[in-house]
Design an enzyme around this catalytic site. Structure first.
Site, PDB file in Angstrom:
ATOM      1  N   HIS A  98      27.572  39.728  33.695  1.00  0.00           N
ATOM      2  CA  HIS A  98      28.634  38.823  34.082  1.00  0.00           C
ATOM      3  C   HIS A  98      29.891  39.310  33.416  1.00  0.00           C
ATOM      4  O   HIS A  98      29.884  39.582  32.216  1.00  0.00           O
ATOM      5  CB  HIS A  98      28.372  37.421  33.543  1.00  0.00           C
ATOM      6  CG  HIS A  98      27.299  36.718  34.274  1.00  0.00           C
ATOM      7  ND1 HIS A  98      26.734  35.570  33.816  1.00  0.00           N
ATOM      8  CD2 HIS A  98      26.703  36.997  35.436  1.00  0.00           C
ATOM      9  CE1 HIS A  98      25.834  35.172  34.676  1.00  0.00           C
ATOM     10  NE2 HIS A  98      25.789  36.019  35.661  1.00  0.00           N
ATOM     11  N   ASP A 151      27.059  39.376  41.622  1.00  0.00           N
ATOM     12  CA  ASP A 151      28.440  39.826  41.383  1.00  0.00           C
ATOM     13  C   ASP A 151      29.475  38.998  42.130  1.00  0.00           C
ATOM     14  O   ASP A 151      30.521  39.498  42.523  1.00  0.00           O
ATOM     15  CB  ASP A 151      28.625  41.311  41.775  1.00  0.00           C
ATOM     16  CG  ASP A 151      27.577  42.185  41.131  1.00  0.00           C
ATOM     17  OD1 ASP A 151      27.312  41.972  39.940  1.00  0.00           O
ATOM     18  OD2 ASP A 151      27.016  43.055  41.821  1.00  0.00           O
TER      19      ASP A 151
END
Ligand code: GDP
Length: 424
Positions: free
Chosen positions: A40, A12
């Site tokens: 994503h 992340d």
């Protein structure tokens, strides 16, 4: 040239955004590991998208997007993702799926759920996407490669072998309904027509692409600290998250990877269980979580609130070293603009000694963060295009981190959009 975009931390970090941005100049974008267990987030002129298995080049018409042999391929999820983006106005992307990729079966997902249930409070915080059972089967040699599913005899025989093993566990360990070979065969046959248009010999394609001087981007999922060998084992993922694995998971020579862009977030966040030395809690964490990322730090796949912490130089230096960083992209810096002062973890105290070397997991649980506090810049930095135009304290923060980590920060991301980037 082959470039890898990978994460330094727990995932992340904003790899999707950096890949999407670098994809402008790329001809090929490849996912080389992982599966639909993480996401994503990409914000571009089509809107905001969470991609799980599709490479981040799918928004560019000129790009061949490859799902490499190292990926855990969930066919239904890939098809859903293609439908999702095309349904929202993105032109149909060019996609190629490796004939050597293996398929995540519905029983992998069930086993993931059953095992989490069985472990109860001692679970690994799996996203229950079937990833760990999938990779276990791959290395136990009872997985199904894409190329195999077109062969009736092969899948019928292997389905029997799979059932012999799995049903012992289902009956005696999990007390759940048994698998039938014909159901496995039917599932595999069901994937044939969906996959057929995309299947290709990826390593041969890449070999030619390299000869032709194409720009190739390897896109990593998660980050160094989730690598099964070099991360916080056992609270790791099941496939290597390192740039080096890009060579294997895509099928290209290791010496062709010339640039490794390591994405590192300006503060820390993690999902799932596991050691997290600079973690913060309570109101302090809630505030950062709420302001973090683009609309808060919540999992792109699961929606789970992420665990929050201050920037960790020890973990990030290690993360960059294992990736072999040639460049560092420092992301989400804009989020810190609300803070009067910003603590940065510069060392770990273990058994009374301070170290800047990231230790093995067994030692990590005794590590206490050593902080230095830097002054905040108390202003919005989104929209700034030049490094010199950043507030002084913001530049000091970047340069402090760079000095502690020892890798060059060549890109600073000051917003979620493609254009929110400052090159140094
Ligand atoms: P990835 O898995 O590494 O691609 O990371 P994620 O996409 O899961 O998480 C990154 C989050 O931060 C996403 O919501 C992005 O849109 C967002 N993001 C990326 N870069 C920036 C940035 O520089 N500033 C802000 N505010 N958000 C960013």
């Amino acid at each position: 040239m082959v470039k890898a975009v990978v994460g330094a931390n727990w995932g992340d970090e904003g790899k999707g955004k950096i890949t999407d941005m670098l994809a402008d100049q790329a001809d090929i974008v490849i996912r080389f590991q992982g599966g639909a267990n993480a996401g994503h987030t990409i914000v571009n002129n089509y809107g905001k998208f969470a991609l799980h298995t599709l490479p981040s080049g799918v928004f560019h018409q000129h790009i061949t997007n490859i799902i490499g042999n190292g990926v855990a391929l969930n066919v239904a999820k890939v098809m859903e993702e293609i439908d999702e983006i095309t349904g929202r106005g993105v032109p149909k992307p060019q996609i190629m799926i490796s004939d050597r990729a293996q398929i995540v079966m519905s029983y992998h997902i069930l086993f993931d759920q059953y095992e989490e249930e069985r472990l109860g409070g001692k679970s690994f915080g799996s996203t229950k996407s079937g990833i760990a059972p999938f990779y276990s089967d791959k290395y136990a040699k009872i997985g199904f490669q894409v190329s195999e599913i077109f062969d009736d005899t092969l899948i019928e025989e292997k389905a029997v072998r799979v059932c012999e093993q799995k049903n012992i566990l289902l009956e005696h360990l999990y007390h759940k309904p048994l698998l039938k070979p014909e159901e496995i065969v039917a599932e595999l046959k069901g994937y044939r027509e969906q996959l057929r248009p995309y299947v290709g010999d990826v390593s041969a394609f890449l070999s030619q692409a390299i000869k032709d001087g194409k720009e190739i981007l390897l896109e990593g999922q998660l980050g160094t600290l989730k690598d099964p060998d070099h991360g916080i084992y056992p609270m790791v993922t099941s496939s290597s998250t390192l740039a080096a694995y890009g060579a294997i998971g895509a099928g290209l020579p290791p010496y062709e990877i010339k640039k490794v862009v390591v994405v590192c977030k300006a503060y820390s966040s993690a999902v799932g269980a596991g050691e997290f030395v600079s973690e913060i809690f309570g109101d302090e964490a809630d505030e950062l979580r709420k302001r973090g990322g683009d609309g808060g730090e919540y999992g792109a796949t699961t929606g789970r609130p992420r665990r929050m912490g201050w920037f960790d130089c020890v973990a990030s230096k290690y993360g960059c070293r294992l990736q072999g960083a040639t460049d560092m992209a420092f992301t989400v810096l804009d989020v810190l603009g609300y803070l009067d002062e910003i603590p940065v973890c510069v060392g770990y105290e273990i058994d009374g000694k301070v170290t800047t070397d990231f230790p093995v997991t067994a030692k990590l649980k005794d590590a206490k963060p050593v902080y230095e506090t830097l002054p905040g810049w108390k202003t919005e930095i989104r929209g700034i295009k030049k490094y010199e135009d950043l507030p002084e304290n913001c530049r000091k923060y970047i340069e402090f981190v760079e000095e502690k980590i020892g890798y060059p920060i060549t890109m600073v991301s000051n917003g979620p959009g493609r254009e929110d980037i400052i090159y140094r």
